[in-house]
Scaffold this active site. Structure first.
Site, PDB file in Angstrom:
ATOM      1  N   GLU A  64       0.707  -1.145  -0.001  1.00  0.00           N
ATOM      2  CA  GLU A  64       0.122  -0.013  -0.081  1.00  0.00           C
ATOM      3  C   GLU A  64       0.837   1.508  -0.039  1.00  0.00           C
ATOM      4  OE1 GLU A  64      -3.502  -1.643   2.728  1.00  0.00           O
ATOM      5  OE2 GLU A  64      -1.652  -1.294   3.606  1.00  0.00           O
ATOM      6  N   ASP A 235      -7.639  -4.634   9.017  1.00  0.00           N
ATOM      7  CA  ASP A 235      -7.209  -3.481   8.460  1.00  0.00           C
ATOM      8  C   ASP A 235      -7.178  -3.740   6.982  1.00  0.00           C
ATOM      9  OD1 ASP A 235      -4.872  -4.936   8.331  1.00  0.00           O
ATOM     10  OD2 ASP A 235      -3.556  -3.659   9.337  1.00  0.00           O
TER      11      ASP A 235
HETATM   12  P1  NAD Z   1       2.629 -10.345  13.709  1.00  0.00           P
HETATM   13  O1  NAD Z   1       2.418 -11.298  12.542  1.00  0.00           O
HETATM   14  O2  NAD Z   1       4.049 -10.085  14.062  1.00  0.00           O
HETATM   15  O3  NAD Z   1       1.742 -10.865  15.046  1.00  0.00           O
HETATM   16  C1  NAD Z   1       0.106 -11.298  14.862  1.00  0.00           C
HETATM   17  C2  NAD Z   1       0.004 -12.327  16.022  1.00  0.00           C
HETATM   18  O4  NAD Z   1      -1.264 -12.751  16.021  1.00  0.00           O
HETATM   19  C3  NAD Z   1       0.876 -13.751  15.785  1.00  0.00           C
HETATM   20  O5  NAD Z   1       1.784 -13.766  16.965  1.00  0.00           O
HETATM   21  C4  NAD Z   1      -0.297 -14.738  15.454  1.00  0.00           C
HETATM   22  O6  NAD Z   1       0.249 -15.899  16.153  1.00  0.00           O
HETATM   23  C5  NAD Z   1      -1.220 -14.096  16.343  1.00  0.00           C
HETATM   24  N1  NAD Z   1      -2.555 -14.606  16.019  1.00  0.00           N
HETATM   25  C6  NAD Z   1      -3.069 -14.927  14.854  1.00  0.00           C
HETATM   26  N2  NAD Z   1      -4.325 -15.312  14.748  1.00  0.00           N
HETATM   27  C7  NAD Z   1      -4.815 -15.393  16.126  1.00  0.00           C
HETATM   28  C8  NAD Z   1      -6.050 -15.742  16.932  1.00  0.00           C
HETATM   29  N3  NAD Z   1      -6.881 -16.218  16.305  1.00  0.00           N
HETATM   30  N4  NAD Z   1      -5.841 -15.565  18.444  1.00  0.00           N
HETATM   31  C9  NAD Z   1      -4.917 -15.063  18.940  1.00  0.00           C
HETATM   32  N5  NAD Z   1      -3.636 -14.805  18.207  1.00  0.00           N
HETATM   33  C10 NAD Z   1      -3.612 -14.935  17.063  1.00  0.00           C
HETATM   34  O7  NAD Z   1       1.813  -9.300  12.850  1.00  0.00           O
HETATM   35  P2  NAD Z   1       1.914  -7.612  13.784  1.00  0.00           P
HETATM   36  O8  NAD Z   1       2.945  -6.942  13.175  1.00  0.00           O
HETATM   37  O9  NAD Z   1       2.082  -7.568  15.251  1.00  0.00           O
HETATM   38  O10 NAD Z   1       0.376  -6.883  13.238  1.00  0.00           O
HETATM   39  C11 NAD Z   1      -0.669  -7.513  13.864  1.00  0.00           C
HETATM   40  C12 NAD Z   1      -1.838  -6.845  12.911  1.00  0.00           C
HETATM   41  O11 NAD Z   1      -1.913  -5.531  13.374  1.00  0.00           O
HETATM   42  C13 NAD Z   1      -1.603  -7.185  11.546  1.00  0.00           C
HETATM   43  O12 NAD Z   1      -2.774  -7.668  11.121  1.00  0.00           O
HETATM   44  C14 NAD Z   1      -1.399  -5.892  11.142  1.00  0.00           C
HETATM   45  O13 NAD Z   1      -1.766  -5.639   9.734  1.00  0.00           O
HETATM   46  C15 NAD Z   1      -2.215  -5.051  11.855  1.00  0.00           C
HETATM   47  N6  NAD Z   1      -1.454  -3.566  12.090  1.00  0.00           N
HETATM   48  C16 NAD Z   1      -2.407  -2.604  11.961  1.00  0.00           C
HETATM   49  C17 NAD Z   1      -2.036  -1.356  12.250  1.00  0.00           C
HETATM   50  C18 NAD Z   1      -3.051  -0.353  12.101  1.00  0.00           C
HETATM   51  O14 NAD Z   1      -2.730   0.797  12.362  1.00  0.00           O
HETATM   52  N7  NAD Z   1      -4.253  -0.389  12.557  1.00  0.00           N
HETATM   53  C19 NAD Z   1      -0.583  -1.073  11.953  1.00  0.00           C
HETATM   54  C20 NAD Z   1       0.464  -2.051  12.153  1.00  0.00           C
HETATM   55  C21 NAD Z   1      -0.304  -3.418  12.131  1.00  0.00           C
END
Ligand code: NAD
Length: 347
Positions: A64, A235
């Protein structure tokens, strides 16, 4: 050989320099600084050009671009979201960003933004939490213990007075990593075996999971009256975390509705379901939390102005430090029309 002029050298903050800067400034201080920059920019919301981010979707994830400008500076972030990456030893989210001077169009900063995105996302979450959380909140459930999680926990400690975090992830190794990283950081850390256990006694529930599907991290019966939900992980189109019934019981707060309706939890609702824009809460035009039984939901997707604020914070923070290097990335001949001659002379 022609030497680039100073104004054509762009300060570049590498991953290594960003990490050194964080240690120099202090992680929590940096989150507080970025949050106050975001708050100031949300309070002048109408001075920004705004557009939903520009995505390139694939079966593997999304790439993006997130641009914005206040008429004086222009900023954009390149960011990806690839939930399958962690299984290949790669980050789910990586990013870099650029700031430019609108008057000349010359870039004024190029920086890594993988770490900076974690800081600005945590800063935004805690800033919104400050406006919406129940009074005296002390306990936060942190569901999803991946790359963003420690930043989220420390931001809520620094800005909202959270004392205890209750961690849960489907992968116990992620929870163990998060707990180990938070040891000695001034939080009581409780590791939990289920989402239900994590939310016990929590005033704030943060969901920050990554899966490219409509997941149900929280079901309706898990959410009691009065809590604040900070929903980070939903997101992208087709990538959400909450059961739609929770949304119907909540007052929903968003960054930029035009983008959130495409990417956020509210994808599950009708297009005209009412939402409240956070900038209007911050400027006092609209009430945030009204009573202690109301469920407030921050449907966070991450918006370009937050990156712009973070970029401007970094630009100021590196001034007079050694945490950047000048990058020769703009061709800038002495005679602006003699680009060809400059190439010839380089032989
Ligand atoms: P990451 O992959 O490092 O961590 C995600 C974690 O979620 C993993 O440890 C995984 O095991 C866990 N997980 C997956 N399914 C699960 C479930 N059903 N129950 C419990 N845990 C579960 O990702 P990250 O960098 O920490 O990002 C997390 C999310 O936040 C992503 O989806 C990312 O796109 C989003 N994000 C949003 C913003 C925002 O501004 N809103 C900014 C950054 C990241």
């Amino acid at each position: 050989m022609t030497q680039p002029s100073d104004k054509a050298l762009v300060p570049f903050v590498s991953v290594d320099h960003m990490m050194q800067l964080i240690h120099h400034v202090g992680l929590e201080e940096m989150i507080l600084g970025i949050a106050s920059e975001i708050e100031a920019d949300f309070k002048r919301w109408e001075s920004f050009d705004k557009t939903p981010r520009v995505p390139a979707h694939s079966p593997h994830g999304v790439i993006e671009l997130m641009p914005t400008s206040d008429g004086e500076a222009y900023g954009f972030k390149y960011v990806n979201g690839h939930p399958k990456n962690t299984s290949e030893g790669l980050q789910t989210v990586t990013a870099f960003g650029l700031l430019a001077d609108v008057y000349t169009g010359y870039p004024t900063l190029l920086t890594e933004m993988t770490i900076l995105t974690a800081l600005r996302t945590a800063a935004t979450s805690a800033l919104v939490g400050k406006y919406l959380m129940p009074k005296g909140s002390k306990v936060m459930a942190m569901i999803g213990n991946g790359a963003q999680s420690e930043f989220q926990c420390l931001a809520f400690k620094a800005m909202c007075g959270i004392e205890t975090v209750r961690l849960y992830d489907i992968d116990p190794a992620a929870t163990a990593k998060c707990a180990a990283n938070l040891a000695g950081k001034g939080l009581t850390v409780v590791t939990c075996k289920s989402g239900e256990e994590a939310i016990e006694g929590a005033d704030i529930i943060t969901t920050c999971t990554a899966d490219k599907k409509n997941a149900t991290i929280l079901t309706d019966n898990m959410v009691g009256p009065g809590v604040h939900i900070n929903a980070i992980g939903g997101d992208c189109p087709g990538k959400t975390e909450l059961h739609a019934d929770i949304l119907r019981r909540s007052d929903i707060f968003v960054e930029y509705p035009e983008q959130t309706r495409i990417e956020g939890e509210i994808q599950a609702l009708e297009d005209d379901h009412p939402v409240i824009e956070m900038w209007q809460v911050m400027t006092g035009q609209v009430a945030g939390r009204r009573d202690d039984r109301q469920i407030t939901l921050f449907d966070s997707v991450g918006f370009a102005i937050e990156d712009f604020s973070a970029l401007r914070f970094i630009k100021r923070a590196i001034e007079g430090t050694e945490y950047f290097e000048p990058l020769d990335m703009l061709a800038d001949p002495d005679d602006p029309r003699d680009l060809f001659g400059m190439v010839q002379r380089a032989k």
